[in-house]
Design a protein around this motif. Structure first.
Motif, PDB file in Angstrom:
ATOM      1  N   ARG A  49       0.828  -1.205   0.000  1.00  0.00           N
ATOM      2  CA  ARG A  49       0.000   0.000   0.000  1.00  0.00           C
ATOM      3  C   ARG A  49       0.864   1.257   0.000  1.00  0.00           C
ATOM      4  N   GLY A  50       0.598   2.145  -0.978  1.00  0.00           N
ATOM      5  CA  GLY A  50       1.298   3.410  -1.061  1.00  0.00           C
ATOM      6  C   GLY A  50       2.658   3.325  -1.711  1.00  0.00           C
ATOM      7  N   GLN A  51       3.045   2.146  -2.244  1.00  0.00           N
ATOM      8  CA  GLN A  51       4.352   2.010  -2.852  1.00  0.00           C
ATOM      9  C   GLN A  51       4.214   1.632  -4.323  1.00  0.00           C
ATOM     10  N   ARG A  52       5.342   1.690  -5.037  1.00  0.00           N
ATOM     11  CA  ARG A  52       5.382   1.255  -6.425  1.00  0.00           C
ATOM     12  C   ARG A  52       5.823  -0.194  -6.498  1.00  0.00           C
ATOM     13  N   ALA A  53       5.626  -0.786  -7.688  1.00  0.00           N
ATOM     14  CA  ALA A  53       6.111  -2.143  -7.909  1.00  0.00           C
ATOM     15  C   ALA A  53       7.629  -2.174  -7.748  1.00  0.00           C
ATOM     16  N   GLU A  54       8.134  -3.280  -7.233  1.00  0.00           N
ATOM     17  CA  GLU A  54       9.561  -3.425  -6.987  1.00  0.00           C
ATOM     18  C   GLU A  54      10.087  -4.652  -7.728  1.00  0.00           C
ATOM     19  N   PRO A  55      11.377  -4.648  -8.097  1.00  0.00           N
ATOM     20  CA  PRO A  55      11.962  -5.830  -8.743  1.00  0.00           C
ATOM     21  C   PRO A  55      12.056  -6.989  -7.768  1.00  0.00           C
ATOM     22  N   ILE A  56      11.808  -8.195  -8.266  1.00  0.00           N
ATOM     23  CA  ILE A  56      11.949  -9.400  -7.448  1.00  0.00           C
ATOM     24  C   ILE A  56      13.044 -10.268  -8.071  1.00  0.00           C
ATOM     25  N   PRO A  57      13.841 -10.948  -7.259  1.00  0.00           N
ATOM     26  CA  PRO A  57      14.958 -11.739  -7.804  1.00  0.00           C
ATOM     27  C   PRO A  57      14.474 -13.029  -8.463  1.00  0.00           C
ATOM     28  N   LYS A  59      16.115 -16.794 -10.018  1.00  0.00           N
ATOM     29  CA  LYS A  59      17.286 -17.653  -9.809  1.00  0.00           C
ATOM     30  C   LYS A  59      18.042 -17.850 -11.124  1.00  0.00           C
ATOM     31  N   THR A  60      19.330 -17.520 -11.111  1.00  0.00           N
ATOM     32  CA  THR A  60      20.140 -17.626 -12.323  1.00  0.00           C
ATOM     33  C   THR A  60      21.130 -18.785 -12.216  1.00  0.00           C
ATOM     34  N   ARG A  61      21.586 -19.233 -13.378  1.00  0.00           N
ATOM     35  CA  ARG A  61      22.563 -20.326 -13.409  1.00  0.00           C
ATOM     36  C   ARG A  61      23.979 -19.824 -13.155  1.00  0.00           C
ATOM     37  N   GLY A  62      24.265 -18.597 -13.567  1.00  0.00           N
ATOM     38  CA  GLY A  62      25.627 -18.098 -13.431  1.00  0.00           C
ATOM     39  C   GLY A  62      25.893 -17.323 -12.173  1.00  0.00           C
ATOM     40  N   GLY A  63      24.869 -17.104 -11.344  1.00  0.00           N
ATOM     41  CA  GLY A  63      25.065 -16.392 -10.094  1.00  0.00           C
ATOM     42  C   GLY A  63      24.935 -14.880 -10.194  1.00  0.00           C
ATOM     43  N   VAL A  64      24.850 -14.333 -11.415  1.00  0.00           N
ATOM     44  CA  VAL A  64      24.661 -12.882 -11.570  1.00  0.00           C
ATOM     45  C   VAL A  64      23.215 -12.537 -11.215  1.00  0.00           C
ATOM     46  N   PRO A  65      22.992 -11.556 -10.351  1.00  0.00           N
ATOM     47  CA  PRO A  65      21.618 -11.212  -9.973  1.00  0.00           C
ATOM     48  C   PRO A  65      20.784 -10.797 -11.185  1.00  0.00           C
ATOM     49  N   CYS A  66      19.575 -11.324 -11.258  1.00  0.00           N
ATOM     50  CA  CYS A  66      18.646 -10.987 -12.345  1.00  0.00           C
ATOM     51  C   CYS A  66      17.285 -10.730 -11.727  1.00  0.00           C
ATOM     52  N   TRP A  67      16.646  -9.661 -12.149  1.00  0.00           N
ATOM     53  CA  TRP A  67      15.435  -9.193 -11.489  1.00  0.00           C
ATOM     54  C   TRP A  67      14.281  -9.065 -12.475  1.00  0.00           C
ATOM     55  N   LEU A  68      13.073  -9.247 -11.959  1.00  0.00           N
ATOM     56  CA  LEU A  68      11.847  -9.071 -12.748  1.00  0.00           C
ATOM     57  C   LEU A  68      10.939  -8.074 -12.042  1.00  0.00           C
ATOM     58  N   THR A  69      10.447  -7.112 -12.799  1.00  0.00           N
ATOM     59  CA  THR A  69       9.454  -6.161 -12.281  1.00  0.00           C
ATOM     60  C   THR A  69       8.213  -6.239 -13.154  1.00  0.00           C
ATOM     61  N   VAL A  70       7.080  -6.531 -12.530  1.00  0.00           N
ATOM     62  CA  VAL A  70       5.800  -6.600 -13.230  1.00  0.00           C
ATOM     63  C   VAL A  70       4.884  -5.540 -12.633  1.00  0.00           C
ATOM     64  N   SER A  71       4.242  -4.752 -13.487  1.00  0.00           N
ATOM     65  CA  SER A  71       3.305  -3.744 -12.991  1.00  0.00           C
ATOM     66  C   SER A  71       2.223  -3.506 -14.034  1.00  0.00           C
ATOM     67  N   GLY A  72       1.103  -2.964 -13.588  1.00  0.00           N
ATOM     68  CA  GLY A  72       0.038  -2.682 -14.544  1.00  0.00           C
ATOM     69  C   GLY A  72      -1.192  -2.083 -13.895  1.00  0.00           C
ATOM     70  N   GLN A  73      -2.154  -1.731 -14.734  1.00  0.00           N
ATOM     71  CA  GLN A  73      -3.419  -1.156 -14.290  1.00  0.00           C
ATOM     72  C   GLN A  73      -4.568  -1.873 -14.982  1.00  0.00           C
ATOM     73  N   LEU A  74      -5.645  -2.135 -14.223  1.00  0.00           N
ATOM     74  CA  LEU A  74      -6.818  -2.837 -14.727  1.00  0.00           C
ATOM     75  C   LEU A  74      -8.061  -1.973 -14.529  1.00  0.00           C
ATOM     76  N   PHE A  75      -9.054  -2.165 -15.390  1.00  0.00           N
ATOM     77  CA  PHE A  75     -10.316  -1.437 -15.246  1.00  0.00           C
ATOM     78  C   PHE A  75     -11.452  -2.283 -15.797  1.00  0.00           C
ATOM     79  N   LEU A  76     -12.684  -1.928 -15.434  1.00  0.00           N
ATOM     80  CA  LEU A  76     -13.861  -2.598 -15.975  1.00  0.00           C
ATOM     81  C   LEU A  76     -14.257  -1.924 -17.281  1.00  0.00           C
ATOM     82  N   ASP A  77     -14.368  -2.704 -18.360  1.00  0.00           N
ATOM     83  CA  ASP A  77     -14.751  -2.114 -19.638  1.00  0.00           C
ATOM     84  C   ASP A  77     -16.269  -1.983 -19.725  1.00  0.00           C
TER      85      ASP A  77
END
Length: 243
Positions: A49-57, A59-77
């Motif tokens: 609540r009150g925050q923006r979407a944040e990257p989540i880690p 799991k990688t094979r090489g150990g280099v950190p890799c992140w995913l951020t998903v965000s969006g907006q929905l409405f009733l058509d």
């Protein structure tokens, strides 16, 4: 505060994303949902609540950190279906995290394709082409590359699968079946939305395959629609109807 019907549907959508991510390439991923006073429903990874979407880690094979951020907006058509207004799937890597690429969708976007890909990369050939067209050097990330339009855009499952196939992410056992099941549900929703928007094409194709398709009795349409929507609610409609 109790959830509205759009909020409840969005929560189910968020739970499905959480399940898909945590059974493929993440641990303890969280996707939050917030309802705005204007009726818009916002969703995002790590969203509180009150925050923006944040990257989540991931799991990688090489150990280099890799992140995913998903965000969006929905409405009733206008037909009372929960619909995506905009969404972003962003992949970044390193510490501090640097953006690599993101897939965006923005309904009725002016000047660019609704669904597009932006890549953060550099190359001499790109720079030569961009400079000649009046753009600045290193501005590849400003290009909006089309990816299938409103109905046939890239799914989040496609991105996860591609990163696994390229040997970047370390998936959990059984990941492929999880991705396929989740993606099939998304594609069926997109197909249903396409048919609803263009029933004449669906009818024509069915007829070429030998089906007999009868026009609905308009006197019964209202009852049928109400029954269908009630049945969908009982079954627990999964996620936004369309993008």
């Amino acid at each position: 505060m109790s959830r509205s019907e759009p909020g409840k549907i969005a929560e189910r959508f968020a739970r499905d994303l959480i399940t898909m991510l945590n059974r493929t390439v993440c641990d303890r991923a969280f996707v939050g949902v917030l309802e705005r006073p204007d009726g818009m429903v916002v969703f995002g990874t790590g969203l509180r609540r009150g925050q923006r979407a944040e990257p989540i880690p991931m799991k990688t094979r090489g150990g280099v950190p890799c992140w995913l951020t998903v965000s969006g907006q929905l409405f009733l058509d206008g037909d009372n279906y929960l619909t995506v207004k905009k969404s972003t799937f962003l992949v970044s890597a390193g510490k501090p995290a640097v953006e690599l690429f993101h897939y965006d969708y923005e309904r009725d976007k002016i000047g660019y394709p609704d669904a597009h890909l932006q890549i953060f990369a550099h190359g001499e050939a790109w720079d030569e082409l961009l400079l000649a067209s009046g753009r600045s050097e290193g501005s590849v990330s400003k290009l909006h590359l089309p990816v299938g339009g409103r109905r046939y855009q890239v799914a989040l499952e496609d991105i996860v699968e591609a990163l696994i196939a390229e040997g970047i992410l370390e998936p959990q056992a059984g990941w492929k079946a999880v991705l396929e099941r989740s993606r099939d549900e998304f594609r069926r929703r997109q197909l249903a939305a396409a048919v609803r928007r263009d029933p004449s094409t669906a009818v024509a194709e069915l007829q070429t395959r030998g089906y007999t398709v009868a026009a609905p009795d308009q006197a019964l349409v209202s009852n049928v629609v109400q029954f269908s929507k009630s049945r969908l609610r009982r079954l627990g409609r999964r996620g936004p109807r369309e993008r």
